[in-house]
Design a protein around this motif. Structure first.
Motif, mmCIF file in Angstrom:
data_model
loop_
_atom_site.group_PDB
_atom_site.id
_atom_site.type_symbol
_atom_site.label_atom_id
_atom_site.label_comp_id
_atom_site.label_asym_id
_atom_site.label_seq_id
_atom_site.Cartn_x
_atom_site.Cartn_y
_atom_site.Cartn_z
ATOM 1 N N VAL A 298 -0.680 1.682 3.245
ATOM 2 C CA VAL A 298 -0.581 0.226 3.347
ATOM 3 C C VAL A 298 -0.189 -0.298 1.965
ATOM 4 O O VAL A 298 -0.861 -0.009 0.972
ATOM 5 C CB VAL A 298 -1.913 -0.391 3.803
ATOM 6 C CG1 VAL A 298 -1.761 -1.895 4.007
ATOM 7 C CG2 VAL A 298 -2.397 0.274 5.093
ATOM 8 N N HIS A 299 0.898 -1.067 1.893
ATOM 9 C CA HIS A 299 1.477 -1.421 0.591
ATOM 10 C C HIS A 299 2.150 -2.775 0.634
ATOM 11 O O HIS A 299 2.298 -3.405 1.687
ATOM 12 C CB HIS A 299 2.508 -0.355 0.187
ATOM 13 C CG HIS A 299 3.716 -0.326 1.083
ATOM 14 N ND1 HIS A 299 4.897 -0.954 0.751
ATOM 15 C CD2 HIS A 299 3.919 0.238 2.303
ATOM 16 C CE1 HIS A 299 5.784 -0.766 1.722
ATOM 17 N NE2 HIS A 299 5.226 -0.048 2.676
ATOM 18 N N SER B 252 -5.231 2.717 -6.502
ATOM 19 C CA SER B 252 -5.197 3.016 -5.071
ATOM 20 C C SER B 252 -6.608 2.926 -4.502
ATOM 21 O O SER B 252 -7.596 2.855 -5.240
ATOM 22 C CB SER B 252 -4.613 4.409 -4.810
ATOM 23 O OG SER B 252 -5.446 5.419 -5.359
ATOM 24 N N TYR B 253 -6.680 2.950 -3.171
ATOM 25 C CA TYR B 253 -7.958 2.887 -2.466
ATOM 26 C C TYR B 253 -7.763 3.592 -1.134
ATOM 27 O O TYR B 253 -6.707 3.466 -0.504
ATOM 28 C CB TYR B 253 -8.364 1.429 -2.261
ATOM 29 C CG TYR B 253 -9.592 1.217 -1.396
ATOM 30 C CD1 TYR B 253 -10.868 1.475 -1.886
ATOM 31 C CD2 TYR B 253 -9.464 0.744 -0.088
ATOM 32 C CE1 TYR B 253 -11.996 1.260 -1.096
ATOM 33 C CE2 TYR B 253 -10.580 0.521 0.706
ATOM 34 C CZ TYR B 253 -11.843 0.783 0.203
ATOM 35 O OH TYR B 253 -12.960 0.569 0.979
ATOM 36 N N TYR C 271 -6.519 5.409 6.190
ATOM 37 C CA TYR C 271 -5.587 4.551 5.460
ATOM 38 C C TYR C 271 -5.668 4.794 3.955
ATOM 39 O O TYR C 271 -6.737 5.048 3.403
ATOM 40 C CB TYR C 271 -5.876 3.073 5.757
ATOM 41 C CG TYR C 271 -5.546 2.669 7.166
ATOM 42 C CD1 TYR C 271 -4.252 2.324 7.525
ATOM 43 C CD2 TYR C 271 -6.526 2.663 8.154
ATOM 44 C CE1 TYR C 271 -3.932 1.961 8.823
ATOM 45 C CE2 TYR C 271 -6.225 2.307 9.466
ATOM 46 C CZ TYR C 271 -4.926 1.957 9.797
ATOM 47 O OH TYR C 271 -4.614 1.613 11.081
ATOM 48 N N PHE C 272 -4.507 4.691 3.303
ATOM 49 C CA PHE C 272 -4.374 4.799 1.850
ATOM 50 C C PHE C 272 -3.663 3.546 1.380
ATOM 51 O O PHE C 272 -2.569 3.212 1.862
ATOM 52 C CB PHE C 272 -3.561 6.045 1.489
ATOM 53 C CG PHE C 272 -3.402 6.294 0.009
ATOM 54 C CD1 PHE C 272 -4.284 7.119 -0.673
ATOM 55 C CD2 PHE C 272 -2.354 5.722 -0.706
ATOM 56 C CE1 PHE C 272 -4.132 7.366 -2.034
ATOM 57 C CE2 PHE C 272 -2.189 5.960 -2.062
ATOM 58 C CZ PHE C 272 -3.091 6.790 -2.725
ATOM 59 N N PHE C 273 -4.254 2.824 0.429
ATOM 60 C CA PHE C 273 -3.727 1.542 -0.029
ATOM 61 C C PHE C 273 -3.192 1.686 -1.452
ATOM 62 O O PHE C 273 -3.895 2.192 -2.339
ATOM 63 C CB PHE C 273 -4.831 0.478 0.005
ATOM 64 C CG PHE C 273 -5.428 0.271 1.375
ATOM 65 C CD1 PHE C 273 -4.970 -0.743 2.200
ATOM 66 C CD2 PHE C 273 -6.440 1.107 1.837
ATOM 67 C CE1 PHE C 273 -5.517 -0.928 3.460
ATOM 68 C CE2 PHE C 273 -6.997 0.931 3.102
ATOM 69 C CZ PHE C 273 -6.527 -0.082 3.915
ATOM 70 N N ALA D 176 -6.032 -6.418 4.622
ATOM 71 C CA ALA D 176 -5.163 -6.065 3.496
ATOM 72 C C ALA D 176 -4.164 -7.197 3.274
ATOM 73 O O ALA D 176 -3.331 -7.485 4.138
ATOM 74 C CB ALA D 176 -4.432 -4.758 3.759
ATOM 75 N N VAL D 177 -4.253 -7.835 2.101
ATOM 76 C CA VAL D 177 -3.469 -9.039 1.791
ATOM 77 C C VAL D 177 -2.290 -8.665 0.901
ATOM 78 O O VAL D 177 -2.443 -7.969 -0.105
ATOM 79 C CB VAL D 177 -4.354 -10.086 1.088
ATOM 80 C CG1 VAL D 177 -3.551 -11.351 0.781
ATOM 81 C CG2 VAL D 177 -5.584 -10.415 1.941
#
Length: 287
Positions: free
Chosen positions: A226-227, A180-181, A186-188, A37-38
């Motif tokens: 994750v953000h 979102s994904y 995990y939730f992005f 995750a970038v």
């Protein structure tokens, strides 16, 4: 080259608040894939290229059958190479295969560009927040942009010019960014989530803009969020969220969290990394 990109363990920080309700919560997992995750790129092409090389080096050093790269939004603005960043990530997404998936989320800055393509009224705000640099990457002069920010007629002329000038694949890329994904535990999302809503009921405004209500929450959101969006001096690795935005336009640091099974690791690219890469390339070129 891999010595530039060594991953570091990213422990979960349970200090600075009451996290006792997480002690019996099973750690989040990734459903048998590795996730990179970038954080916010903001038009910094050199950092993006170095991070893509870092991810490739990490995969070579730690082989894995399937991986997902998630770009957490704010791909553009502030930096000088937003057009090239869009081109590079869109090309990477087009080259994805069954072993590597590319997921691109929309940030508030990306949304401003998409909005400007149909509504010139956003320019005075967007231009001050980094849109000027993005428009410059599409060959508008800063003076042109400044005039258009102050004149609605000139803004509409610039909007039409950008629509004509911007490659169709760039417009389609920006228009189809995800809000979102989810994968495993995990939730992005670019900015985070509204703690008062379930993950399935989140609104675009919260996913792209929320700050304090989310950042100060000790809530178990059901998945680890994750953000990016809210920059800090280092990646935050907490029981309920991971903040990957290390303020590249101010610090020169682009960060990526590596999630696999229940483990968290960190890869960073900073200005020192870029200098070392350039020196290595020069040495290679000159034998």
């Amino acid at each position: 080259m891999t010595t530039f990109f060594m991953r570091q363990p990213l422990p979960i920080d349970m200090s600075g608040g009451n996290w006792s309700h997480f002690r019996d919560v099973l750690p989040a997992g990734t459903e048998g894939v590795r996730i990179y995750a970038v954080g916010d790129i903001h038009g910094h092409l050199d950092h993006l290229l170095a991070m893509q090389a870092a991810i490739a080096a990490d995969r070579a050093q730690h082989p894995v059958e399937r991986m997902v790269i998630v770009y957490l939004g704010d791909l553009i603005d502030r930096g000088l190479h937003s057009r090239s960043v869009i081109e590079q990530i869109a090309a990477q997404q087009n080259a994805a295969n069954e072993t590597m998936e590319i997921v691109c989320l929309t940030g508030n800055h990306d949304a401003w560009l998409n909005e400007f393509l149909t509504d010139a009224a956003v320019l005075p705000l967007w231009g001050r927040k980094g849109g000027l640099e993005t428009l410059a990457s599409y060959d508008f002069s800063p003076e042109e942009v400044m005039r258009a920010m102050a004149d609605p007629v000139a803004a509409e002329v610039m909007r039409l010019a950008l629509v004509a000038r911007m490659p169709q694949r760039h417009k389609e890329f920006i228009a189809t960014l995800l809000l979102s994904y989810q994968r495993g535990g995990y939730f992005f999302a670019h900015a985070g989530v509204n703690p008062d809503r379930s993950l399935g009921e989140q609104r675009k405004e919260d996913l792209t803009w929320i700050r304090d209500r989310f950042l100060t929450s000790r809530t178990d959101f059901g998945k680890v969020v994750v953000h990016g969006h809210t920059s800090g001096p280092r990646v935050e690795s907490l029981p309920n969220r991971i903040n990957v935005d290390t303020g590249i336009y101010a610090t020169g640091v682009l960060s990526c969290v590596v999630l696999e099974g229940t483990e968290r690791h960190l890869i960073t690219v900073d200005r020192g990394t870029l200098r070392a890469l350039r020196e290595q390339q020069m040495e290679t070129q000159h034998g």
